[in-house]
Enzyme design. Sequence first.
Site, short mmCIF file in Angstrom:
data_model
loop_
_atom_site.label_atom_id
_atom_site.label_comp_id
_atom_site.label_asym_id
_atom_site.label_seq_id
_atom_site.Cartn_x
_atom_site.Cartn_y
_atom_site.Cartn_z
CG ASP A 102 7.42 -9.05 -11.90
OD1 ASP A 102 6.25 -9.66 -11.66
OD2 ASP A 102 7.28 -8.26 -12.92
CG ASP A 124 1.61 2.94 -7.89
OD1 ASP A 124 0.74 3.64 -8.29
OD2 ASP A 124 2.85 3.48 -7.93
CE LYS A 128 0.03 11.85 -14.49
NZ LYS A 128 1.22 12.45 -14.97
CG ASP A 160 -6.02 5.43 0.06
OD1 ASP A 160 -5.50 4.29 -0.74
OD2 ASP A 160 -5.51 6.59 0.05
CB THR A 198 0.32 1.45 7.94
OG1 THR A 198 -0.61 2.00 6.90
CG2 THR A 198 0.31 -0.16 7.81
#
Length: 219
Positions: A102, A124, A128, A160, A198
């Site tokens: 973490d 990430d 939602k 992105d 990447t």
Amino acid sequence: MLHGRRAGRPLRKDQRARMARDLPSLEIPLAALSDPAALFPAPLAGLRLEVGFGGGEHLATEAGRFPDVGFIGCEPFLNGVAKLVERIDALDLANIRLHPGDAGELLDALPPACLDGADVFYPDPWPKRRQRKRRFLSEGNLDRLARALKPGAPLRFATDIDDYAGWVLARILRSTDFTWEAGEADDWRRPFPGWPSTRYEQKAIREGRPPAYFTFRRG
């Protein structure tokens, strides 16, 4: 602050062996972080952090470009850690240390104003609405980063996902700790210097999701 899986496909036999051999010497003991520079074998010209390094492409590239800088990489996903450990071995990099867990607990363990820069690339997006509280660059983690960064140090962010970019910018513009110094669109459209694109980024571009590259400055 960890959400989702910590491992995907099982590690290969050689990856498991390399992790068992090398990770103990690379892993950061959180209880002994009063002097992060002491984790490295040589005197440092600076100390930088990358949160969520994925497969470690960027972190390994930067460590090779700046051998006199110490790099701390944080990644909870064990497959990514294994890939970076492999790169460290192959490239004989001595200036990377890892926290396979973490990022919040790592930031809390670091002494104040010890970092010369921090990078958060393609975190990430938790798209939602009910998931947005899981996004890394929240007000709480911006406070943590501000505490650990030296005055004037950069916080770099790439994504992105338009919604995530706007979500982060709203929090930066409300922050009393960070400023965004962009003067024109090319300031966030151009990749960072030495940027190693990447496979993930190339896929995003093919799918019509152009990346944005932001640099914020610790006040």
